[in-house]
Scaffold this active site. Structure first.
Site, short mmCIF file in Angstrom:
data_model
loop_
_atom_site.label_atom_id
_atom_site.label_comp_id
_atom_site.label_asym_id
_atom_site.label_seq_id
_atom_site.Cartn_x
_atom_site.Cartn_y
_atom_site.Cartn_z
N LYS A 1 30.28 35.83 33.06
CA LYS A 1 30.52 37.46 33.08
C LYS A 1 31.51 37.96 31.86
O LYS A 1 31.10 38.97 31.20
CB LYS A 1 30.87 37.93 34.37
CG LYS A 1 30.00 37.62 35.54
CD LYS A 1 30.40 38.09 36.93
CE LYS A 1 29.18 37.85 37.75
NZ LYS A 1 28.09 38.58 37.41
N ASN B 1 29.23 46.93 42.02
CA ASN B 1 27.92 47.39 42.62
C ASN B 1 27.62 47.52 44.00
O ASN B 1 28.65 47.25 44.72
CB ASN B 1 26.73 46.32 41.96
CG ASN B 1 26.93 44.99 42.59
OD1 ASN B 1 27.40 44.61 43.70
ND2 ASN B 1 26.29 43.87 41.87
N ASP C 1 26.68 42.98 33.89
CA ASP C 1 27.46 42.61 32.64
C ASP C 1 27.11 43.60 31.48
O ASP C 1 28.22 43.94 30.99
CB ASP C 1 27.37 41.17 32.41
CG ASP C 1 27.61 40.09 33.41
OD1 ASP C 1 28.52 40.65 34.30
OD2 ASP C 1 27.17 38.96 33.39
#
Length: 308
Positions: free
Chosen positions: A41, A188, A256
């Site tokens: 990430k 998210n 990302d």
């Protein structure tokens, strides 16, 4: 001038297999294709920030194994404005096993990560990086490193008035006091549910989850909901930004892509809403190619913004 973004985060080697569906427990399934690529990430978000117009310093840790040699060659080839690669000979370079399923024309993925060296960043290593961390306008961190090192980076940023973005992934339990240290949290829908116990599926549920995150200490909250769009809450002020259209073939690195692009645009003085809009387009374009690394042609992002 390009705004400076310092990304402290993971590097992983991604081993991806693509199949018509996910394998069942105990089943050996023949893949349609496979690939090995650079991921993690931190590295992914740093790449997206660079492509989105920021001056980027990436800080990560790798092993001295063959994956580590691959990491060093790859990251040097990207062209970051500054690159700090810490190294250990006691743990492997982080790696991720990824399954991508095309079942019923719905592209989904499953990921299992061995963090390896990413979880072994020492206090002294961060102290050595403090001068370059301290001159960043925006600092971007995730949760794929040991929390002690992440918090140390955040404190350096606070001491130097940086805008600090936390992408709280992968799912890990963190204290409210930790959340209160950062300027903005971008999660998210699944991460938001994990952090609030509120299922996020529309604007109303996103608003409820955002309020609970504020109650936990988060100053500014962004909740991304894929095709449903993105919810921004600054407390009393809230807005919703629609998603950009896409024709996805691999959604692995979309989050990302969003976070790196968002950090870059904030560093370049976009408003939060403008930064979200750009990041949404960048993420949409990133899903249209294979692989987790969001190496996107930014011209396509501007085309998407104009045509959406």
């Amino acid at each position: 001038m390009k705004g400076k973004v310092c990304v402290f985060g993971s590097f992983n080697v991604d081993l991806m297999a693509r199949a018509s569906r996910f394998p069942l427990p105990g089943e050996s399934l023949v893949a349609n294709s496979s690939m090995t690529s650079a991921g993690g990430k931190g590295a992914n978000q740093a790449l997206a920030a660079l492509k989105s117009g920021a001056n980027v310093h990436y800080i990560g840790k790798i092993g001295s194994d063959s994956f580590g040699h691959f990491a060093r060659r790859h990251l040097k080839s990207i062209g970051f404005d500054a690159l700090t690669l810490l190294e250990t000979d006691t743990l492997p370079t982080g790696n991720a096993l990824i399954y991508v399923s095309d079942e019923k024309s719905k592209v989904e993925n499953m990921i299992c990560v061995d963090p390896g060296a990413n979880m072994d960043v020492t206090e002294q290593e961060i102290i050595d990086c403090a001068p370059s961390i301290g001159c960043a306008k925006v600092i971007l961190v995730q949760l794929e490193n040991n929390l002690s090192a992440i918090e140390q980076v955040i404190h350096i940023g606070r001491e130097n008035n940086a805008f600090i973005i936390l992408n709280p992934t992968p799912k890990r339990v963190v204290e409210d006091s930790f959340l209160g240290l950062v300027s903005l949290v971008t999660a998210n829908a699944n991460q938001a549910e994990f952090m609030t116990d509120i299922k996020v599926y529309n604007q109303q549920s996103a608003a409820a989850a955002a309020q609970k995150l504020h109650d936990r200490g988060c100053k500014i909250v962004i909740i991304t909901m894929g095709l449903l769009g993105t919810f921004l809450s600054e407390g009393e002020s809230q807005c919703f930004v629609p998603a950009c259209y896409s024709m996805p073939v691999d959604s692995t690195g979309a989050s990302d892509a969003f976070n790196g692009a968002f950090a870059a645009r904030v560093a370049n003085d976009d408003t939060l809403k403008q930064a979200i809009r750009f990041a949404s387009a960048y993420a949409a374009v990133s899903t249209e190619t294979l692989g987790a690394a969001p190496n996107v042609d930014v011209a396509k992002v501007y085309d998407r913004l104009l045509s959406d």
